[in-house]
Structures are given as structure tokens and as C-alpha cells.
Design a protein around this motif. Structure first.
Motif: not given
Length: 257
Positions: A159-163, A201-213
Motif C-alpha cells: 500500500d506504500d508508493v515507495k514499494d 532513484v529508488i527503483a527502475v523499470g526493466p527498460g524499453p523494448l528495442d526493434e526486436e522486442g
């Protein structure tokens, strides 16, 4: 002495040309009638017709399922807060628009290059989404939102946005505390404190997709102190009162060290 004559307002302006407001109706649109033509001394005020404020699209009860297509997601919107933290009831106009909800169902995904990329969120997940994203629909007696997967900011693990777990190319930043003093030592009032554009920065996403997915790693990492665009992203407040912001990595301007 010149005599000034005052004529009544009724002789100057005739109110016969005014039409009444239709008011609020229980329909998909709120229609507002404007004033009809008013003519006085060659001055004409034309009426505006057909002005409507559209609400959520209502899906008839005979339809029992709703399946989003492609990379779209159906989210059941979280109910808006009706009280402040101090227990004060809020009028509808003052209630914050929800930015969170529960995933009901997802589409089949999308094709990137030669690969089919499945949607990364699953039914039942609690998610946070961009504030003005998607199409609102009333379905099965509740308000829902149909939006693209890319409009989902992250998944709420607790329930906490930090997570929160950011998705795709987004990062979650804990905003630095605003300066309380000027360089000369004067204390600043809350209204005078400049909104910080620096945080950790406390968390990062897996990254965007390239042209090959395939996923491309982000240029920032957990623990980096960064400078970001001032008006980017979505703002949140954690349970401890700290300020957080979730934004795309492209809105990060520099890494500070």
C-alpha cells in the motif's frame, strides 16, 4: 442644469431572450443551455448550442464481459478519497482523481519486429497509471479505465508508493527535501519554497523494448542522485509523508555525484 434621466433596466435589456439551464441529467452527457440572442442598440450576443461535458461511457447490462484488444488493459478504478487524513469530508470537486486501480483483464499483447510481446501486468495486480490516460467506462456497476500498457506507471507491491515497481522505461525517485532557508539564513514560508527537481532513484523499470522486442537497460540505476525535468512525471506521497515522483528515464537530465 442638465437633467439626467435614468431608465429602468427593464427598458434597456429584455430578459425574454434568456433560456433556462437544463441542469444535470442522469445521462452520458451534461448539457448546458446558453443564453439566446440578445439584441440591444445593434449589439447581438449569439447563443452557443450543443455544449456538452461527457462522462464515462456506460456499457449496457446485457454485455457481461469486456475484452481489451492489443496492448490494452482493463483497470477497475480505485474509489476517490472522500475524507482528508484528518477526517474532513471532501466535496466531489475537491476529491483527488484516482491514479490507481486493479487490473481486471488484459489484451493479447503486441507484435514488435517478429516477436509477440505479452503484457507484463496480470489480472489482479494493483497498478498506478498516468493521470489523464485511457478511456473511462462504466461497466458491471463500477467505473473502469481502458488504457495502453505503456500508460501504466508501475505495480504496487504494497500500500506504500515507495514499494512501487516501475514498468518499462520509468524510474521511481524520492524527491529531495526543499530548502527551508535562503543562502542568507532566512527561513522560507511553504509557499516560497521552490519545488525540488533533484532526488534519489529508488527503483527502475526493466527498460524499453528495442526493434526486436528485447529490453534495453536504463541509463540510471538505483541509488543515483539525479536532476530531472521540473514538470515531468506523476507525483505521489508516501505513508511517511515523503514526496515521490515516477517519470520516464528520458525526463532525467543528469546524474549528480
Amino acid at each position: 442644469m442638465t437633467t439626467t434621466q435614468l431608465t429602468s433596466a427593464a427598458s434597456l435589456i429584455s430578459t425574454k431572450g434568456f433560456t433556462s439551464f437544463e441542469g444535470l441529467r442522469a445521462s452520458n452527457a451534461v448539457r448546458v443551455s446558453c443564453f439566446s440572442t440578445l439584441k440591444q442598440n445593434c449589439l447581438s450576443l449569439r447563443s452557443f448550442r450543443g455544449l456538452a461535458i461527457k462522462a464515462a461511457t456506460t456499457v449496457a447490462p446485457k454485455y457481461t464481459s469486456l475484452k481489451p484488444l492489443g496492448d490494452r488493459v482493463l483497470v477497475k478504478i480505485k474509489t476517490a478519497e472522500e475524507k482528508t487524513s484528518g477526517g474532513i469530508l471532501l466535496p466531489s470537486a475537491a476529491q483527488a482523481k484516482p491514479q490507481a486501480g486493479e487490473v481486471v483483464t488484459v489484451g493479447e499483447g503486441r507484435t514488435v519486429g517478429k516477436n509477440n510481446v505479452e503484457i507484463s501486468v496480470k489480472s489482479g495486480a494493483q497498478v498506478v497509471y498516468s493521470k489523464y490516460a485511457g478511456t473511462e467506462v462504466e461497466f458491471d456497476g463500477a467505473n473502469h479505465l481502458i488504457l495502453k500498457e505503456d500508460d501504466i506507471v508501475g505495480i504496487l507491491e504494497t500500500d506504500d508508493v515507495k514499494d512501487m515497481k516501475p514498468l518499462n522505461d520509468r524510474v521511481l525517485i524520492k524527491v529531495a527535501v526543499a530548502e527551508e532557508k535562503t543562502a542568507g539564513g532566512l527561513y522560507l514560508a511553504d509557499a516560497s519554497k521552490e519545488k525540488p527537481s533533484i532526488g534519489t532513484v529508488i527503483a527502475v523499470g526493466p527498460g524499453p523494448l528495442d526493434e526486436e522486442g528485447k529490453r534495453k537497460p536504463l541509463t540510471v540505476a538505483q541509488g543515483n542522485t539525479v536532476l530531472y525535468s521540473k514538470y515531468a512525471g506523476n507525483d505521489f506521497k508516501g505513508s511517511d509523508g515523503s514526496e515521490y515522483i515516477a517519470l520516464r528515464v528520458s525526463d532525467v537530465i543528469a546524474i549528480l555525484s
